[in-house]
Design an enzyme around this catalytic site. Sequence first.
Site, PDB file in Angstrom:
ATOM      1  N   GLY A 125       0.793  -1.228   0.000  1.00 49.19           N
ATOM      2  CA  GLY A 125       0.000   0.000   0.000  1.00 49.19           C
ATOM      3  C   GLY A 125       0.818   1.266   0.000  1.00 49.19           C
ATOM      4  N   ARG A 185     -13.455   5.204 -13.010  1.00 49.96           N
ATOM      5  CA  ARG A 185     -12.817   4.472 -14.099  1.00 49.96           C
ATOM      6  C   ARG A 185     -13.849   3.648 -14.879  1.00 49.96           C
ATOM      7  NH1 ARG A 185      -9.853   4.833  -9.470  1.00 49.96           N
ATOM      8  NH2 ARG A 185      -7.559   4.832  -9.582  1.00 49.96           N
ATOM      9  N   ASP A 250      -8.823   0.106 -16.014  1.00 52.65           N
ATOM     10  CA  ASP A 250      -8.863   0.748 -14.705  1.00 52.65           C
ATOM     11  C   ASP A 250      -8.008   2.014 -14.677  1.00 52.65           C
ATOM     12  OD1 ASP A 250      -6.752  -1.279 -14.918  1.00 52.65           O
ATOM     13  OD2 ASP A 250      -6.160  -0.633 -12.919  1.00 52.65           O
TER      14      ASP A 250
END
Length: 465
Positions: A125, A185, A250
Amino acid sequence: MPVGPDYRPDPRFAALGDDFSDAVEPAAFPEHILRWRNQRAAADVGLDGLAEAEWVAHFGRFDPLPGQSSPRAMRYHGHQFRHYNPDLGDGRGFLAAQLRDDEGRLLDLGTKGSGQTPYSRDGDGRLTLKGGVREILAAEMLQAQGVPTCRVLSLIETGEPLARNDEPSPTRSSVMVRLSHSHVRFGVFQRHAFFDRTDLIERLIGHVIDTYHPTATDAASMLAAVVRAQARLVARWTAAGFAHGVLNTDNLNVTGESFDYGPWRFLPRFDPGFTAAYFDSIGLYSFGRQADAVFWALKQFAGTLRPFAEEPALVDALNLFGPAYVAESQAAFRARFGLQDAGEEAGQALIDTTLALMAEGGEALGFEGVFFDWMCGEASQGRAMTGPRAALYAGDAFEAFHAALKAHAPDRPERLEHPVFAQPDPETMLIDEVEAIWSAIAEADDWVPLTAKTERIRAQGAAWA
């Protein structure tokens, strides 16, 4: 109150409900060293008055801005290199806030490197500091060239050593905040189609129309608006000599604005086969195939709208892409040369002869040289023919280019009085320059080259504007 009078919160995406995103907690970082503060972008949304401590609190620790919801990790799927992946979503970022700019547009504050979410899978992350620096450079260069792009609002170094396969490790870490027109997206629609949730797609269509494409009246006309926006985007990439690198569904949004810059490159010379990503072994997203890639992604997006529009209406919307791309490409090249419209035939001749001249000139001419030398067409002949690339302006390819150029009248030739055009060379953003900027940071913690480069890019953008 830490925000200015122009700050106007409007957290619309969270109002769609928990089927579209998940509330998440930002990571707790050991350090918060402010490395980049985009004061120009902050002024557009009423955040330019924040003190440094307030800035770090909101964009490093992610204390909520007034009137905003909690951070939300957005849910989406997507085709990655044309293989469907249902295991996507915001894995190292979230939607931190939504607010109106000084023109009334809704903008997102989206993060990158802000910690793990339910969609992180095996990822940590986090974002490398080098990755953040590269995003700053890409966004600044594209904005200066008139390409629809996100802007990096903030970059804060976070003091965690990160292990990466594609960089010397351990490497420095950061958290970035980008200011973008939308993070909706194509993959958001794809996720709900995957689960056969037509009710959620219908809600999302209404949200996109109301928020981003208010002239649309139904799913088909919304698709048409998205098609035109994407045609404009890829045309502007072409005129900028920019290869995005990863045109998965995406990484494309409903407003036609580029974002999430990973393995991007600007071309050192005109080369349709130039590929930015080292892992794109077949050149699927090479420079010359970007329009095809975007159109393929649009077809996947259109497929999610079938329950809400007749097939012919969707096909008609998709078929707008080709003509729109041609028209937008001509407009983009005229803008880069500072020329007035002289009609479709003359516009296409300008593109064709420019690219032929670039192909002949190779790296000696580069991609930026001809636009810089011949800004405002014939008004720059003296500059071009006495400049460092003058020897390249001879022969059949040049004569054809020169004829196409002369068919267009200059647009606001007084722009040539800007000091930028008294310099011999344009600003470029080639990989060696990017690596040199990063080396100064990595080896000596020297941020002056980054600051100086962005200042020169902004000056060039002002000269063209």
